[in-house]
Scaffold this active site. Structure first.
Site, PDB file in Angstrom:
ATOM      1  N   TYR A  26       8.995   7.679  -1.396  1.00 25.17           N
ATOM      2  CA  TYR A  26       7.674   8.039  -0.875  1.00 25.17           C
ATOM      3  C   TYR A  26       7.669   8.262   0.641  1.00 25.17           C
ATOM      4  CZ  TYR A  26       6.040   6.405  -5.438  1.00 25.17           C
ATOM      5  OH  TYR A  26       5.840   6.238  -6.786  1.00 25.17           O
ATOM      6  N   HIS A  31       0.864  11.348   1.192  1.00 24.78           N
ATOM      7  CA  HIS A  31       0.090  10.157   0.827  1.00 24.78           C
ATOM      8  C   HIS A  31       0.445   8.963   1.710  1.00 24.78           C
ATOM      9  CE1 HIS A  31      -2.936   8.792  -1.828  1.00 24.78           C
ATOM     10  NE2 HIS A  31      -2.193   8.146  -2.717  1.00 24.78           N
ATOM     11  N   TYR A  78       1.973  -1.223  -3.281  1.00 24.66           N
ATOM     12  CA  TYR A  78       1.620   0.079  -3.853  1.00 24.66           C
ATOM     13  C   TYR A  78       0.138   0.340  -3.583  1.00 24.66           C
ATOM     14  CZ  TYR A  78       6.210   0.466  -5.881  1.00 24.66           C
ATOM     15  OH  TYR A  78       7.557   0.553  -6.020  1.00 24.66           O
ATOM     16  N   ASN A  80      -2.629   1.372  -5.017  1.00 22.28           N
ATOM     17  CA  ASN A  80      -3.848   0.926  -5.711  1.00 22.28           C
ATOM     18  C   ASN A  80      -4.057  -0.587  -5.676  1.00 22.28           C
ATOM     19  OD1 ASN A  80      -1.833   0.221  -7.458  1.00 22.28           O
ATOM     20  ND2 ASN A  80      -2.672   1.274  -9.258  1.00 22.28           N
ATOM     21  N   ASN A 126      -7.585   5.704  -4.058  1.00 21.87           N
ATOM     22  CA  ASN A 126      -7.334   4.439  -4.750  1.00 21.87           C
ATOM     23  C   ASN A 126      -7.036   3.286  -3.795  1.00 21.87           C
ATOM     24  OD1 ASN A 126      -7.757   5.434  -7.333  1.00 21.87           O
ATOM     25  ND2 ASN A 126      -5.638   6.105  -7.563  1.00 21.87           N
TER      26      ASN A 126
END
Length: 213
Positions: A26, A31, A78, A80, A126
């Site tokens: 990531y 994001h 993470y 969320n 989220n």
């Protein structure tokens, strides 16, 4: 009542959080621009970040421009579940929600735009949904960094949206985002010295393009 007594108290951040996902796959994705912003602050202010299991994230603290103590956090839960990490820090240090400034990506803002606000909804993000749930309020400042929409995508095309936010910036976009992150550091430093509301006037009025130096 005196004029001074009627003036609203300045909102000065004490904890700055950048949202993102852990794991190297990531790294440098759209994001994860919140992570990149906190890393830029860490470099600029010479505040080292280290994994803190109690806080479920990478955490560091030091002195910020303006002379006050500042805390930096990258939740490693993470996206969320970001609120778990944020709540761990605010509970430990007894920080009020309005002292938490959260930085995250926003597809509804074009590349080069930033938006600083004192409060608001999650807007479908989220990470922010989790933050609001764990802080039990929407009344905390946030800085959104525009990542733009996927080119030619329909609004209801979820697969295209996922590939866009989890994709990486192009070479030209990376150059632009480097300038955006410099601007984000300036905006946050202003919020620390003069309050979030004052910084909003600067942060929300400019578009950062590659032509700037």
């Amino acid at each position: 009542m005196t004029e001074a007594a009627t003036q609203p108290a300045l909102v000065i951040p004490q904890l700055i959080v950048g949202l993102g996902n852990p794991e190297s796959k990531y790294d440098q994705t759209r994001h994860n621009i919140g992570f990149a912003a906190v890393e830029a602050l860490s470099r600029s202010w010479r505040i080292s970040l280290a994994e803190n299991r109690k806080f479920q994230g990478e955490y560091g603290e030091g002195m910020a421009p303006g002379g006050g103590k500042i805390r930096l956090l990258k939740p490693l839960t993470y996206m969320n579940r970001s609120g778990q990490s944020i709540q761990a820090v605010t509970s430990w240090y007894k920080l009020p929600p309005e002292s938490v400034l959260i930085i995250y990506d926003d597809m509804d803002l074009p590349l080069g735009k930033t938006r600083l606000r004192l409060s608001g909804s999650a807007g479908g993000h989220n990470g922010m949904k989790s933050a609001i749930a764990h802080l039990s309020t929407q009344n905390f400042p946030r800085l959104r960094i525009g990542i733009g929409k996927p080119k030619g995508a329909a609004d209801n095309d979820d697969s295209n949206t996922v590939s866009h936010v989890l994709g990486r910036f192009s070479s030209a976009e990376n150059q632009q985002m480097s300038l955006v992150l410099q601007f984000v550091v300036e905006c946050i430093e202003l919020s620390l010295k003069q309050g979030v509301e004052k910084a909003m006037n600067v942060c929300n009025s400019r578009t950062i393009n590659n032509s700037e130096s």
